[in-house]
Motif scaffolding. Sequence first.
Motif, PDB file in Angstrom:
ATOM      1  N   MET A   4       1.924  -2.501  -4.226  1.00  0.00           N
ATOM      2  CA  MET A   4       3.513  -1.790  -4.870  1.00  0.00           C
ATOM      3  C   MET A   4       3.249  -0.548  -4.756  1.00  0.00           C
ATOM      4  SD  MET A   4       6.045  -3.610  -6.621  1.00  0.00           S
ATOM      5  CE  MET A   4       6.944  -2.563  -7.670  1.00  0.00           C
ATOM      6  N   THR A   5       4.043   0.470  -4.828  1.00  0.00           N
ATOM      7  CA  THR A   5       4.018   1.795  -4.393  1.00  0.00           C
ATOM      8  C   THR A   5       3.767   2.489  -5.909  1.00  0.00           C
ATOM      9  OG1 THR A   5       6.123   2.209  -4.537  1.00  0.00           O
ATOM     10  CG2 THR A   5       5.358   1.997  -2.324  1.00  0.00           C
ATOM     11  N   LEU A   6       3.357   3.824  -5.839  1.00  0.00           N
ATOM     12  CA  LEU A   6       3.347   4.456  -7.067  1.00  0.00           C
ATOM     13  C   LEU A   6       4.646   4.387  -7.960  1.00  0.00           C
ATOM     14  CD1 LEU A   6       1.756   6.389  -9.066  1.00  0.00           C
ATOM     15  CD2 LEU A   6       2.515   8.087  -7.558  1.00  0.00           C
ATOM     16  N   ALA A   7       5.684   4.940  -7.167  1.00  0.00           N
ATOM     17  CA  ALA A   7       7.222   4.746  -7.729  1.00  0.00           C
ATOM     18  C   ALA A   7       7.460   3.320  -8.200  1.00  0.00           C
ATOM     19  CB  ALA A   7       8.253   5.421  -6.578  1.00  0.00           C
ATOM     20  N   GLY A   8       7.150   2.478  -7.427  1.00  0.00           N
ATOM     21  CA  GLY A   8       7.688   1.102  -7.688  1.00  0.00           C
ATOM     22  C   GLY A   8       6.864   0.734  -8.966  1.00  0.00           C
ATOM     23  N   ASP A   9       5.648   0.907  -9.110  1.00  0.00           N
ATOM     24  CA  ASP A   9       4.892   0.343 -10.402  1.00  0.00           C
ATOM     25  C   ASP A   9       5.321   1.250 -11.376  1.00  0.00           C
ATOM     26  OD1 ASP A   9       1.657  -0.033  -8.752  1.00  0.00           O
ATOM     27  OD2 ASP A   9       3.285  -1.599  -9.201  1.00  0.00           O
TER      28      ASP A   9
END
Lengths: 46, 225, 224
Positions: free
Chosen positions: B1-6
Amino acid sequence: MTDAAFVIAAYGIVLGSLAGYAIVLSRRSSASRLAERAIRRQVRKP
Amino acid sequence: MTLAGDALLLAGKDLRIEGRSRAALAATMTLGAAALVMVGLAAGPDLAQLRSLAPALTAIAVLFASLVMADRLDAIDRENQALDGLWLCLADRRAVYIGKVVALTALLSALTLALWAVALVLLDVAGGPALAGLAPLVVVASASAASATALVAALVGSGEQRALLLPVLLLPMLVPTMLASVNGSRALIESDLPSAVGWVAVLAAESALFVGLGLLAYETVAAPE
Amino acid sequence: MSRIGSPGAVVMTAIVGAIVAVALFVVPADRLQGDAQRIMYVHVPMAWLAYLAFFVTLIGSIGYLIRRDLRFDRLAAASAELGLLFTAVTIVTGAIWGKVTWGIWWDWDPRLTTTAVMLVAYAGYNLLRGSIVERSRRARLAAVLGIVGFANVPIVHFSVLWWRGLHQAPTVVRPGGSSIAPVLGLVLLASVVAFTIAYVWLLRRRMALESIRDATRSHLESVS
């Protein structure tokens, strides 16, 4: 209070703060040194 | 998962917990309203004076309530060492910080807008349609406050002196945000839109600065022992 | 290690004493402010030393985060404590000077207000240090705060240029060069140097205390 009195007060605060800090520091250092020596001796005991 | 997603997942978690319990929001709104009444009482019965002080008095009430809000949000992760678990599963731990900023921004915005509604009545604030500008001003100010708060809350950790340290460390950092939001809200009350937009820009710059700082420092300060 | 009665302490006291004597009795009084202006010779050095002390804390903080060497942390801690003292003394001497010059102890002037915020910020730094027992955690968190907190220093210094208020704009460190009279400027410079020597002396002693405490802690850890 005259201007001179204010000036003396300001100088007194500066010199008094520095001297007071130095004295407190000296006492804390002496106490810490004593404690450190005592603990070091205890730690080294067989 | 990406930083933004997390980060969004974590923010969603905090907001869902808050949505179910409503503990923080209810308590902080009550505290904020009580603080507003107290400062209003202390400033005296002169309505004209209270009207002119409205932005400042509201800011103080929000500030106190925010401290409680921040503590409550952080407590969720301190319970049962939940942060340790989070720390282990995340690829980029800065997601915890961003998640907290997003959640805190949402909650602080809701809190502040509610308190403004109370303040407009209690302090008899009259303003034009420019008052609608309070909503975007509040959101940006909340983002600025949230980004500083999330970092400082991580810094003070969970020690005994947390209750003292959090306000002492946070309040100096919140001074620019507070000043900009007080000036911005005053400009909106006086229908001075260009000034208000300027203050929103200042708040946006502050947010960017704090978020940058948080991204740099968060892992260093928040690492569990 | 230097102590209260050591040669270093005697020399330092003599230097500071000489400057104080010159500032109080030798330098002519200012034409406009009269004798009250002599407060400048202690107020300005204290403000300068607050900036310097927090800058040294910044260096120590950065140094610790990069090298993880506790000597940097000891430097940061010692200097922050001194910086707090200097900031408080700056505010008090400034209030005294303000009472004489403007007739009020305090004004919500940008320079005074930002200095008060800086005082609270570094009081917080010292409180944070005092609240964390674990040594490396204390150093790490204090280092971050020591870096962030330094933002206060340029804000305080440039506040008189960025916002209008009662406090005098800089007369020495400012765009366009110094505007102070040469004789007064010389005594002010000598005063700054003298008090900086005192700062360095106190800093070294404070770092030594921190070093003793760390040594004690490591003795205790070696047996636990």
